[in-house]
Design an enzyme around this catalytic site. Structure first.
Site, PDB file in Angstrom:
ATOM      1  N   TYR A 149      44.094   1.747  88.572  1.00 17.18           N
ATOM      2  CA  TYR A 149      43.279   2.645  89.401  1.00 17.18           C
ATOM      3  C   TYR A 149      43.129   4.013  88.761  1.00 17.18           C
ATOM      4  CZ  TYR A 149      41.630   5.036  93.632  1.00 17.18           C
ATOM      5  OH  TYR A 149      40.900   5.762  94.551  1.00 17.18           O
ATOM      6  N   GLN A 213      58.475  14.326  99.302  1.00 16.10           N
ATOM      7  CA  GLN A 213      57.229  14.383  98.539  1.00 16.10           C
ATOM      8  C   GLN A 213      56.113  14.863  99.470  1.00 16.10           C
ATOM      9  OE1 GLN A 213      58.900  11.679  99.492  1.00 16.10           O
ATOM     10  NE2 GLN A 213      57.716   9.775  99.293  1.00 16.10           N
ATOM     11  N   ASP A 278      55.064   7.042  91.773  1.00 12.98           N
ATOM     12  CA  ASP A 278      54.554   7.657  92.998  1.00 12.98           C
ATOM     13  C   ASP A 278      54.643   9.175  92.831  1.00 12.98           C
ATOM     14  OD1 ASP A 278      53.606   7.195  95.731  1.00 12.98           O
ATOM     15  OD2 ASP A 278      55.414   8.261  96.336  1.00 12.98           O
ATOM     16  N   ARG A 282      50.931  16.459  96.008  1.00  8.98           N
ATOM     17  CA  ARG A 282      49.479  16.342  96.045  1.00  8.98           C
ATOM     18  C   ARG A 282      48.957  17.489  96.904  1.00  8.98           C
ATOM     19  NH1 ARG A 282      48.660  13.641  92.283  1.00  8.98           N
ATOM     20  NH2 ARG A 282      47.912  11.496  92.157  1.00  8.98           N
TER      21      ARG A 282
END
Length: 319
Positions: A149, A213, A278, A282
């Site tokens: 991806y 995260q 992972d 973000r």
């Protein structure tokens, strides 16, 4: 919102979560919309309500094969976007990103159509820059389980800019960050849908890693507005790439606690090992979107989650 001049718009992946909302908005603006999907992850239920419109058409087609239609604009959204789906057949995922981009760019070149690529924040990999700005080249593992991806989308961006430079094609590239809302697939494995379903069913809320995260969650209506503004941006020589996402940053633990609060669920939180590659952070820098197209998200996470939870409640009750 005033109606815009009618155009014929092709949306690949139009029966998917994001694509169906985009088709809906384009129809509301008075456009003719051709929805193309092979239904690998898209669902007919997402677009059934649009069939009443004489301005909406569906074509079952896989973008890894050429397509010959006449349109004014192309939104290229076709590609499985969640790890569960894009890792199911990683070779096909790469083909969809790369061959799909080649076929849609070839179509755009032939008919002189403007074309927008739905790229992704995954092009930044596990970023060493925080928040992520468009000039950052990323920190991506080219041979990992997510690479089909990540690298597929990076290659698609390369193709878009090469077609722009070599053939003068009018392109737009949007780098989409985590988006959520009604019509998310129940089995897509994304954190918002996972947490909501687990909470509604009274199952344990599964957090991978320690839950520290961070992610930034953009409600789908805001995201669609950004995509349309980017496509319609003037001057036409602005290509992007442009980050589209919500700069509000939340830990996964905070998201889980918010979902539990809004659903009233008594589910416990359990922890599992963090998947390979992972990303730990973000968060988009959306300064470019603000200054160029005057866009920023307006829907708060609590409000968007409430709408999404209501959708999941109604959908799960009907099956």
């Amino acid at each position: 919102m005033p109606l815009m001049k009618e155009k014929t718009v092709l949306v690949t992946g139009g029966a998917g979560f994001l694509g169906s909302h985009l088709c809906e908005r384009l129809l509301e603006q008075g456009n003719e919309v051709l929805c193309v999907d092979n239904y690998f992850t898209g669902r007919k239920q997402n677009i059934l309500h649009l069939l009443e419109s004489p301005h909406f058409e569906i074509l079952r087609h896989d973008v890894t094969f050429p397509l010959y239609v006449e349109v004014d604009e192309i939104y290229n959204l076709a590609c499985p976007a969640s790890p569960v789906h894009y890792q199911f057949d990683p070779v096909q995922t790469t083909k969809t990103s790369v061959h799909g981009a080649i076929n849609m760019l070839g179509l755009a070149k032939r008919i002189k159509a403007k074309i927008l690529q739905a790229s992704t924040s995954e092009v930044y990999g596990d970023p060493e820059m925080h928040p992520q700005r468009e000039e950052y080249w990323g920190n991506v593992n080219p041979i990992g389980p997510r690479s089909c991806y990540d690298e597929g989308k990076r290659c698609a961006e390369t193709l878009f800019f090469d077609y722009h430079r070599q053939h003068g094609l009018e392109i737009k590239v949007a780098r989409i960050f985590n988006t959520y809302g009604p019509r998310m697939a129940l089995d897509d494995g994304r954190v918002v849908s996972n947490f909501i379903l687990q909470a509604l069913r009274g199952e344990p809320i599964t957090i991978y890693g320690e839950g520290q995260q961070t992610r930034s969650f953009c409600y789908v209506d805001d995201l669609v507005e950004g995509m349309i503004r980017l496509m319609n941006d003037t001057p036409g020589d602005f290509t992007g790439p442009m980050n589209l996402g919500n700069p509000g940053e939340f830990t996964i633990m905070e998201l889980a606690e918010t979902v539990l609060e809004l659903t009233g669920s008594k589910s416990e939180i359990v922890f599992r090992p963090l998947p390979e590659n992972d990303p730990m952070q973000r968060k988009p820098d959306i300064s470019l979107a603000k200054s160029t197209i005057g866009w920023e998200p307006t829907i708060r996470l609590h409000d968007g989650l409430r709408k999404t939870i209501e959708y999941f409640k109604a959908f799960t009750a009907s099956i």
